[in-house]
Design a protein around this motif. Structure first.
Motif, PDB file in Angstrom:
ATOM      1  N   GLU A  47       0.833  -1.201   0.000  1.00  0.00           N
ATOM      2  CA  GLU A  47       0.000   0.000   0.000  1.00  0.00           C
ATOM      3  C   GLU A  47       0.870   1.255   0.000  1.00  0.00           C
ATOM      4  OE1 GLU A  47      -2.875   2.606  -0.360  1.00  0.00           O
ATOM      5  OE2 GLU A  47      -3.145   0.420  -0.534  1.00  0.00           O
ATOM      6  N   SER A  48       1.985   1.214   0.722  1.00  0.00           N
ATOM      7  CA  SER A  48       2.916   2.343   0.713  1.00  0.00           C
ATOM      8  C   SER A  48       3.452   2.587  -0.688  1.00  0.00           C
ATOM      9  CB  SER A  48       4.063   2.080   1.684  1.00  0.00           C
ATOM     10  OG  SER A  48       5.043   3.102   1.614  1.00  0.00           O
ATOM     11  N   LEU A  49       3.846   1.516  -1.370  1.00  0.00           N
ATOM     12  CA  LEU A  49       4.348   1.643  -2.741  1.00  0.00           C
ATOM     13  C   LEU A  49       3.274   2.203  -3.660  1.00  0.00           C
ATOM     14  CD1 LEU A  49       6.421   1.138  -4.982  1.00  0.00           C
ATOM     15  CD2 LEU A  49       5.667  -1.255  -5.040  1.00  0.00           C
ATOM     16  N   ALA A  50       2.049   1.700  -3.538  1.00  0.00           N
ATOM     17  CA  ALA A  50       0.961   2.198  -4.377  1.00  0.00           C
ATOM     18  C   ALA A  50       0.743   3.693  -4.154  1.00  0.00           C
ATOM     19  CB  ALA A  50      -0.321   1.418  -4.083  1.00  0.00           C
ATOM     20  N   GLY A  51       0.759   4.105  -2.894  1.00  0.00           N
ATOM     21  CA  GLY A  51       0.549   5.521  -2.603  1.00  0.00           C
ATOM     22  C   GLY A  51       1.642   6.404  -3.163  1.00  0.00           C
ATOM     23  N   LYS A  52       2.894   5.963  -3.059  1.00  0.00           N
ATOM     24  CA  LYS A  52       4.013   6.763  -3.576  1.00  0.00           C
ATOM     25  C   LYS A  52       3.933   6.885  -5.096  1.00  0.00           C
ATOM     26  CE  LYS A  52       6.953   5.275   0.256  1.00  0.00           C
ATOM     27  NZ  LYS A  52       6.865   6.507   1.032  1.00  0.00           N
ATOM     28  N   GLN A  64      -1.092   6.099 -11.445  1.00  0.00           N
ATOM     29  CA  GLN A  64      -2.385   5.599 -10.989  1.00  0.00           C
ATOM     30  C   GLN A  64      -2.622   4.166 -11.475  1.00  0.00           C
ATOM     31  OE1 GLN A  64      -5.220   8.534 -12.296  1.00  0.00           O
ATOM     32  NE2 GLN A  64      -4.227  10.165 -11.107  1.00  0.00           N
ATOM     33  N   ARG A  65      -2.154   3.855 -12.686  1.00  0.00           N
ATOM     34  CA  ARG A  65      -2.290   2.481 -13.195  1.00  0.00           C
ATOM     35  C   ARG A  65      -1.446   1.514 -12.373  1.00  0.00           C
ATOM     36  NH1 ARG A  65      -0.606   1.929 -18.997  1.00  0.00           N
ATOM     37  NH2 ARG A  65      -1.517  -0.149 -18.738  1.00  0.00           N
ATOM     38  N   TYR A  66      -0.241   1.932 -12.047  1.00  0.00           N
ATOM     39  CA  TYR A  66       0.601   1.094 -11.199  1.00  0.00           C
ATOM     40  C   TYR A  66      -0.102   0.814  -9.868  1.00  0.00           C
ATOM     41  CZ  TYR A  66       4.843   2.050 -14.065  1.00  0.00           C
ATOM     42  OH  TYR A  66       5.778   2.136 -15.055  1.00  0.00           O
ATOM     43  N   ALA A  67      -0.611   1.885  -9.256  1.00  0.00           N
ATOM     44  CA  ALA A  67      -1.244   1.742  -7.943  1.00  0.00           C
ATOM     45  C   ALA A  67      -2.449   0.806  -8.006  1.00  0.00           C
ATOM     46  CB  ALA A  67      -1.647   3.117  -7.417  1.00  0.00           C
ATOM     47  N   ALA A  68      -3.255   0.935  -9.051  1.00  0.00           N
ATOM     48  CA  ALA A  68      -4.439   0.081  -9.185  1.00  0.00           C
ATOM     49  C   ALA A  68      -4.042  -1.384  -9.322  1.00  0.00           C
ATOM     50  CB  ALA A  68      -5.263   0.533 -10.389  1.00  0.00           C
ATOM     51  N   ASP A  93       5.864  -7.107 -12.359  1.00  0.00           N
ATOM     52  CA  ASP A  93       4.465  -6.761 -12.596  1.00  0.00           C
ATOM     53  C   ASP A  93       4.298  -5.273 -12.881  1.00  0.00           C
ATOM     54  OD1 ASP A  93       3.915  -9.409 -12.192  1.00  0.00           O
ATOM     55  OD2 ASP A  93       2.704  -9.127 -10.378  1.00  0.00           O
ATOM     56  N   LEU A  94       5.056  -4.425 -12.194  1.00  0.00           N
ATOM     57  CA  LEU A  94       4.992  -2.993 -12.463  1.00  0.00           C
ATOM     58  C   LEU A  94       5.436  -2.695 -13.894  1.00  0.00           C
ATOM     59  CD1 LEU A  94       6.403  -1.662  -9.085  1.00  0.00           C
ATOM     60  CD2 LEU A  94       4.111  -1.200  -9.980  1.00  0.00           C
ATOM     61  N   ARG A  95       6.526  -3.290 -14.302  1.00  0.00           N
ATOM     62  CA  ARG A  95       7.030  -3.037 -15.657  1.00  0.00           C
ATOM     63  C   ARG A  95       6.123  -3.618 -16.725  1.00  0.00           C
ATOM     64  NH1 ARG A  95      13.553  -4.046 -14.604  1.00  0.00           N
ATOM     65  NH2 ARG A  95      13.841  -2.227 -13.251  1.00  0.00           N
ATOM     66  N   ALA A  96       5.342  -4.632 -16.384  1.00  0.00           N
ATOM     67  CA  ALA A  96       4.368  -5.172 -17.337  1.00  0.00           C
ATOM     68  C   ALA A  96       3.224  -4.188 -17.569  1.00  0.00           C
ATOM     69  CB  ALA A  96       3.824  -6.505 -16.834  1.00  0.00           C
ATOM     70  N   VAL A  97       2.893  -3.399 -16.554  1.00  0.00           N
ATOM     71  CA  VAL A  97       1.858  -2.372 -16.714  1.00  0.00           C
ATOM     72  C   VAL A  97       2.358  -1.267 -17.626  1.00  0.00           C
ATOM     73  CG1 VAL A  97       0.547  -0.580 -15.485  1.00  0.00           C
ATOM     74  CG2 VAL A  97       0.781  -2.863 -14.494  1.00  0.00           C
ATOM     75  N   HIS A  98       3.592  -0.822 -17.395  1.00  0.00           N
ATOM     76  CA  HIS A  98       4.189   0.250 -18.195  1.00  0.00           C
ATOM     77  C   HIS A  98       5.695   0.136 -18.046  1.00  0.00           C
ATOM     78  CE1 HIS A  98       4.849   4.161 -20.036  1.00  0.00           C
ATOM     79  NE2 HIS A  98       5.501   4.571 -18.961  1.00  0.00           N
TER      80      HIS A  98
END
Length: 359
Positions: A47-52, A64-68, A93-98
């Motif tokens: 959750e901390s990572l998503a918020g940052k 916002q896409r990463y966080a979702a 997984d983050l790099r797969a999003v963008h």
């Protein structure tokens, strides 16, 4: 270390203290031994990572896409008991999003990035994937400037290993420009340039341009600027301009000085795959303004700048908060590097530039 804008190849950093300095990464100490945390601790770290990412990533929509994605998959992530495996899974997984080769999760410490590095932010492109230029951990660093000299009749030469912004470096560079003001050609060797900041550019470039010229643009997350201040404020070469919501944008300009003799000199800029960060900033500036011929190999592809943020549960993340780009096309060199105008192996670049300078 000097407090000025960083165009860095990375470091153990943190958004919380935003020290705007301009330097290349020093090799971090070894990461701590991985220790599994509880699912609740991992949930809080995710959750901390998503918020940052949601509030500080340089491209707000992507943040916002990463966080979702992170929140949607949190139940899966907290079942991973190996912290190293979790860090790798989150990164993948983050790099797969963008795709962003600077954004990554690693084992960290409560005080900052990998190995417990200090809590500080360096504003400038972050680390390129894989080992950076220079010696390994603990090895000596070469001086910022080497070999300022006449290398041939009418041809001046200087080698940069780093733009460290130190007063003695700036004085040496200014003296070089003045002492070689009657050169017919100048060769700037950036083949081992590991990064730094704009101070050296602001010394050398006023000798080379005949009129005020826009070089590149730099974006930074507005949330970071609002929280920690604008590290470019007060630099007359960094002009604020309008930008999309959530983005703080500056343009790097050069203003000519009173010395006119070098304005028509040929300029050659030597590059290699080790040329990174601030050296790439200068490469793009030279290329888009057609003021120098780039000779050698494509550069290293280290653009996005930011820093390591502690997440808790023994994890940290490099959060990219800014980028440098071509103001005409919006293109940046992240992950791909800048192509030379004359492509030759790096070890042949100087000979080729001399041939062109004499031609």
């Amino acid at each position: 270390m000097r407090r000025n804008l960083v165009i860095a190849i990375g470091a153990s950093l943190a958004l919380a203290t935003l020290q705007p300095v301009l330097a290349q990464e020093q090799p971090p100490p070894p990461a701590p031994a991985p220790v599994a945390a509880s699912p609740a601790d991992y949930a809080a770290a995710i959750e901390s990572l998503a918020g940052k990412l949601e509030t500080a990533y340089v491209e707000p929509a992507q943040g916002q896409r990463y966080a979702a994605m992170l929140r949607a998959n949190k139940a899966t992530y907290i079942q991973i008991t190996d912290p190293m495996a979790l860090a790798k899974r989150l990164t993948d997984d983050l790099r797969a999003v963008h795709p962003d080769n600077h954004l990554r999760v690693a084992l960290g410490s409560p005080d900052g990035g990998p190995g417990g590095g200090p809590r500080r932010m360096r504003i400038g492109p972050g680390p390129a994937p894989g080992p950076g230029p220079g010696p390994g951990p603990g090895g000596p660093r070469p001086p910022a400037i080497e070999d300022p000299k006449w290398i041939a009749d009418g041809v001046a030469y200087i080698k940069f290993n780093m733009f460290d912004g130190a007063p003695e470096t700036l004085a040496t560079l200014d003296a070089f420009m003045k002492e070689h003001a009657d050169a017919k050609a100048i060769i700037f060797d950036a083949r081992t340039h590991r990064g730094g900041g704009p101070a050296e550019m602001n010394v050398m470039l006023p000798y080379l341009y005949a009129q005020p010229t826009r070089l590149v643009s730099m974006d930074m997350a507005q949330s970071v600027v609002d929280m920690r201040g604008d590290p470019t404020r007060g630099d007359p070469n960094m002009r604020p301009v309008s930008a999309p919501k959530g983005v703080n944008r500056r343009e790097h300009w050069v203003t000519p000085n009173a010395e006119t003799r070098l304005r028509d000199a040929k300029v050659f800029y030597l590059t290699s795959t080790r040329t990174g960060s601030a050296a790439e900033h200068l490469a793009l500036a030279f290329k888009r303004t057609h003021r120098a011929i780039l000779v050698g190999e494509h550069t290293g592809g280290a653009n996005h700048f930011g820093g390591f943020e502690p997440l808790g549960a023994g994890l940290a993340a490099f959060i990219p908060v800014g980028r440098t780009f071509d103001p005409d096309t919006d293109w940046d060199w992240e992950g791909v590097g800048i192509q030379p105008d004359v492509a030759v192996p790096a070890d042949q670049a100087l000979d080729k530039a001399l041939e062109l300078a004499k031609g």
